[in-house]
Write a protein that holds these residues in place. Structure first.
Motif, PDB file in Angstrom:
ATOM      1  N   SER A 190     -47.599-129.846 -13.471  1.00  0.00           N
ATOM      2  CA  SER A 190     -47.947-130.653 -14.640  1.00  0.00           C
ATOM      3  C   SER A 190     -46.694-130.969 -15.446  1.00  0.00           C
ATOM      4  O   SER A 190     -45.627-130.393 -15.228  1.00  0.00           O
ATOM      5  N   LYS A 191     -46.844-131.904 -16.388  1.00  0.00           N
ATOM      6  CA  LYS A 191     -45.753-132.179 -17.304  1.00  0.00           C
ATOM      7  C   LYS A 191     -45.732-131.087 -18.374  1.00  0.00           C
ATOM      8  O   LYS A 191     -46.584-130.197 -18.407  1.00  0.00           O
ATOM      9  N   ARG A 192     -44.754-131.158 -19.239  1.00  0.00           N
ATOM     10  CA  ARG A 192     -44.639-130.168 -20.298  1.00  0.00           C
ATOM     11  C   ARG A 192     -45.190-130.704 -21.613  1.00  0.00           C
ATOM     12  O   ARG A 192     -45.297-131.906 -21.812  1.00  0.00           O
ATOM     13  N   GLU A 193     -45.558-129.787 -22.487  1.00  0.00           N
ATOM     14  CA  GLU A 193     -46.000-130.192 -23.814  1.00  0.00           C
ATOM     15  C   GLU A 193     -44.832-130.843 -24.549  1.00  0.00           C
ATOM     16  O   GLU A 193     -43.663-130.522 -24.292  1.00  0.00           O
ATOM     17  N   PRO A 194     -45.133-131.808 -25.472  1.00  0.00           N
ATOM     18  CA  PRO A 194     -44.043-132.512 -26.171  1.00  0.00           C
ATOM     19  C   PRO A 194     -43.043-131.592 -26.859  1.00  0.00           C
ATOM     20  O   PRO A 194     -41.857-131.906 -26.943  1.00  0.00           O
ATOM     21  N   SER A 195     -43.524-130.439 -27.338  1.00  0.00           N
ATOM     22  CA  SER A 195     -42.635-129.516 -28.048  1.00  0.00           C
ATOM     23  C   SER A 195     -41.915-128.554 -27.117  1.00  0.00           C
ATOM     24  O   SER A 195     -41.119-127.734 -27.558  1.00  0.00           O
ATOM     25  N   GLU A 196     -42.170-128.665 -25.829  1.00  0.00           N
ATOM     26  CA  GLU A 196     -41.648-127.713 -24.859  1.00  0.00           C
ATOM     27  C   GLU A 196     -40.434-128.288 -24.132  1.00  0.00           C
ATOM     28  O   GLU A 196     -40.451-129.433 -23.689  1.00  0.00           O
ATOM     29  N   THR A 228     -25.418-131.011 -10.859  1.00  0.00           N
ATOM     30  CA  THR A 228     -25.325-132.376 -11.384  1.00  0.00           C
ATOM     31  C   THR A 228     -26.592-133.171 -11.074  1.00  0.00           C
ATOM     32  O   THR A 228     -26.721-134.313 -11.505  1.00  0.00           O
ATOM     33  N   MET A 229     -27.510-132.569 -10.319  1.00  0.00           N
ATOM     34  CA  MET A 229     -28.747-133.257  -9.935  1.00  0.00           C
ATOM     35  C   MET A 229     -29.985-132.470 -10.363  1.00  0.00           C
ATOM     36  O   MET A 229     -31.022-132.498  -9.702  1.00  0.00           O
ATOM     37  N   ILE A 230     -29.894-131.735 -11.478  1.00  0.00           N
ATOM     38  CA  ILE A 230     -31.064-131.036 -12.000  1.00  0.00           C
ATOM     39  C   ILE A 230     -32.167-132.057 -12.250  1.00  0.00           C
ATOM     40  O   ILE A 230     -31.952-133.067 -12.928  1.00  0.00           O
ATOM     41  N   PRO A 231     -33.369-131.859 -11.684  1.00  0.00           N
ATOM     42  CA  PRO A 231     -34.370-132.926 -11.634  1.00  0.00           C
ATOM     43  C   PRO A 231     -34.942-133.357 -12.969  1.00  0.00           C
ATOM     44  O   PRO A 231     -35.309-134.513 -13.150  1.00  0.00           O
ATOM     45  N   GLY A 232     -35.048-132.451 -13.931  1.00  0.00           N
ATOM     46  CA  GLY A 232     -35.691-132.815 -15.181  1.00  0.00           C
ATOM     47  C   GLY A 232     -37.204-132.867 -15.034  1.00  0.00           C
ATOM     48  O   GLY A 232     -37.759-132.736 -13.943  1.00  0.00           O
ATOM     49  N   THR A 233     -37.885-133.067 -16.156  1.00  0.00           N
ATOM     50  CA  THR A 233     -39.341-133.145 -16.146  1.00  0.00           C
ATOM     51  C   THR A 233     -39.763-134.580 -15.905  1.00  0.00           C
ATOM     52  O   THR A 233     -39.258-135.499 -16.534  1.00  0.00           O
ATOM     53  N   ARG A 234     -40.712-134.795 -15.001  1.00  0.00           N
ATOM     54  CA  ARG A 234     -41.103-136.143 -14.623  1.00  0.00           C
ATOM     55  C   ARG A 234     -42.611-136.329 -14.743  1.00  0.00           C
ATOM     56  O   ARG A 234     -43.386-135.372 -14.709  1.00  0.00           O
ATOM     57  N   VAL A 235     -43.025-137.589 -14.880  1.00  0.00           N
ATOM     58  CA  VAL A 235     -44.436-137.970 -14.898  1.00  0.00           C
ATOM     59  C   VAL A 235     -44.646-139.031 -13.824  1.00  0.00           C
ATOM     60  O   VAL A 235     -43.693-139.584 -13.278  1.00  0.00           O
ATOM     61  N   GLY A 253     -41.443-140.737  -9.427  1.00  0.00           N
ATOM     62  CA  GLY A 253     -41.935-140.678 -10.791  1.00  0.00           C
ATOM     63  C   GLY A 253     -40.940-141.219 -11.798  1.00  0.00           C
ATOM     64  O   GLY A 253     -39.973-141.912 -11.456  1.00  0.00           O
ATOM     65  N   ARG A 254     -41.186-140.901 -13.059  1.00  0.00           N
ATOM     66  CA  ARG A 254     -40.303-141.283 -14.162  1.00  0.00           C
ATOM     67  C   ARG A 254     -39.932-140.049 -14.957  1.00  0.00           C
ATOM     68  O   ARG A 254     -40.674-139.066 -15.010  1.00  0.00           O
ATOM     69  N   GLN A 255     -38.775-140.129 -15.601  1.00  0.00           N
ATOM     70  CA  GLN A 255     -38.406-139.054 -16.509  1.00  0.00           C
ATOM     71  C   GLN A 255     -39.410-139.007 -17.654  1.00  0.00           C
ATOM     72  O   GLN A 255     -39.792-140.027 -18.207  1.00  0.00           O
ATOM     73  N   GLN A 256     -39.870-137.797 -17.996  1.00  0.00           N
ATOM     74  CA  GLN A 256     -40.825-137.665 -19.097  1.00  0.00           C
ATOM     75  C   GLN A 256     -40.146-137.982 -20.415  1.00  0.00           C
ATOM     76  O   GLN A 256     -39.103-137.431 -20.746  1.00  0.00           O
ATOM     77  N   GLY A 257     -40.754-138.920 -21.181  1.00  0.00           N
ATOM     78  CA  GLY A 257     -40.224-139.272 -22.490  1.00  0.00           C
ATOM     79  C   GLY A 257     -40.725-138.339 -23.570  1.00  0.00           C
ATOM     80  O   GLY A 257     -41.602-137.513 -23.357  1.00  0.00           O
ATOM     81  N   ASN A 258     -40.176-138.503 -24.769  1.00  0.00           N
ATOM     82  CA  ASN A 258     -40.584-137.644 -25.875  1.00  0.00           C
ATOM     83  C   ASN A 258     -41.901-138.076 -26.501  1.00  0.00           C
ATOM     84  O   ASN A 258     -42.641-137.273 -27.034  1.00  0.00           O
ATOM     85  N   SER A 259     -42.204-139.388 -26.424  1.00  0.00           N
ATOM     86  CA  SER A 259     -43.396-139.876 -27.114  1.00  0.00           C
ATOM     87  C   SER A 259     -44.343-140.650 -26.199  1.00  0.00           C
ATOM     88  O   SER A 259     -45.545-140.599 -26.372  1.00  0.00           O
ATOM     89  N   ASP A 260     -43.811-141.361 -25.214  1.00  0.00           N
ATOM     90  CA  ASP A 260     -44.636-142.206 -24.355  1.00  0.00           C
ATOM     91  C   ASP A 260     -45.274-141.350 -23.278  1.00  0.00           C
ATOM     92  O   ASP A 260     -44.600-140.737 -22.460  1.00  0.00           O
ATOM     93  N   ASP A 261     -46.624-141.317 -23.273  1.00  0.00           N
ATOM     94  CA  ASP A 261     -47.356-140.437 -22.369  1.00  0.00           C
ATOM     95  C   ASP A 261     -47.074-140.747 -20.914  1.00  0.00           C
ATOM     96  O   ASP A 261     -47.073-139.871 -20.066  1.00  0.00           O
TER      97      ASP A 261
END
Length: 278
Positions: A190-196, A228-235, A253-261
């Motif tokens: 799953s994705k992470r909570e906005p505050s996480e 240099t290729m740490i994947p990050g959180t994605r949606v 996928g896409r990189q998870q943004g801070n506000s856009d679901d």
């Protein structure tokens, strides 16, 4: 072969198309079965839908089944019906093998018994484990999803039930779920909570054996790839599980943004990452 059902067609309308992809040494062949002799008998058929969930049930009654659950119809109305595709019948009728395919129907609607009915879900995810279908996803009701509860469908008895869970479950239960067959556990991505904060998508494991409640636990991961290729959180990603090897694959996928679901406007990803649970 692989099975593809439904989705949105070129006119942005819900589809009831059934297709198979056959993999060969020379590539793959794409087949449309809605106009084949299998369908000309006008057997029972799931309604057109998109946004539904599918999973493979291996070794049920000596053949594999594909289960389709929920989604939206052409009016964007959420559904909570469950259909079972007989792949042995499909393979035999389409000439993939000569196994006989004695079943009388290609599709079977799994009309539930008992008083419990599944809830329509937004972006549902289902997984098969030990003869049962586990259903996840945010419920489509005015009330928010009742945390600490999972719905499951027994394929043999045709009965839906709800099991209580303990531990910290995935964020809003919007997740992609895969079985770890030997361990009798389910892995949720799953994705992470906005505050996480975090370098990866959130991974949780549901142990279905624990009593009196099934238990959620968070998975702690270490990164062994190029830093240099740490994947990050994605949606909006795709994921698959090799249950026997304990390997989880996450692609795109896409990189998870801070506000856009949905991460609109965020960077599109084309990388494949692997989580090892063995």
């Amino acid at each position: 072969f692989a099975v593809v059902f439904g989705g949105l067609n070129n006119h942005r309308q819900a589809s009831d198309a059934l297709n198979t992809i056959t993999f060969t040494s020379k590539g793959f062949d794409w087949s449309d079965h809605n106009n084949s002799t299998v369908v000309q008998q006008r057997q029972p058929w799931p309604g057109a839908r998109y946004g539904h969930a599918m999973c493979l049930c291996g070794g049920v009654e000596d053949y594999d089944q594909v289960v389709v659950f929920g989604g939206y119809d052409n009016t964007s109305k959420p559904m909570a019906d469950l259909w079972v595709l007989n792949t042995k019948f499909l393979a035999s009728a389409c000439g993939y093998n000569d196994s006989g395919g004695e079943a009388s129907t290609l599709w079977t609607k799994a009309d539930p018994k008992g008083c419990i009915r599944p809830k329509p879900r937004k972006n549902p995810s289902i997984a098969h484990l030990d003869g049962k279908i586990f259903s996840f996803g945010r419920t489509m009701t005015i009330r928010p999803h009742r945390r600490g509860e999972v719905e499951l469908f027994d394929l043999k008895s045709r009965i839906w039930s709800r099991r209580a869970t303990c531990g910290e479950e995935p964020f809003e239960q919007n997740c992609q779920v895969h079985p770890l067959d030997g361990a009798m556990k389910l892995v949720a991505v799953s994705k992470r909570e906005p505050s996480e904060c975090g370098l990866f998508n959130r991974l949780d494991v549901l142990d279905v054996r624990t009593e009196p409640m099934m238990t959620w636990s968070r998975v702690s991961l270490e990164w062994f790839g190029d830093y240099t290729m740490i994947p990050g959180t994605r949606v909006c990603f795709s994921s698959a599980m090799d249950s026997s090897a304990g390997l989880l694959y996450i692609f795109g996928g896409r990189q998870q943004g801070n506000s856009d679901d949905e991460g609109e406007g965020a960077e599109l990803l084309s990388t494949l990452i692997v989580a090892n649970f063995s």
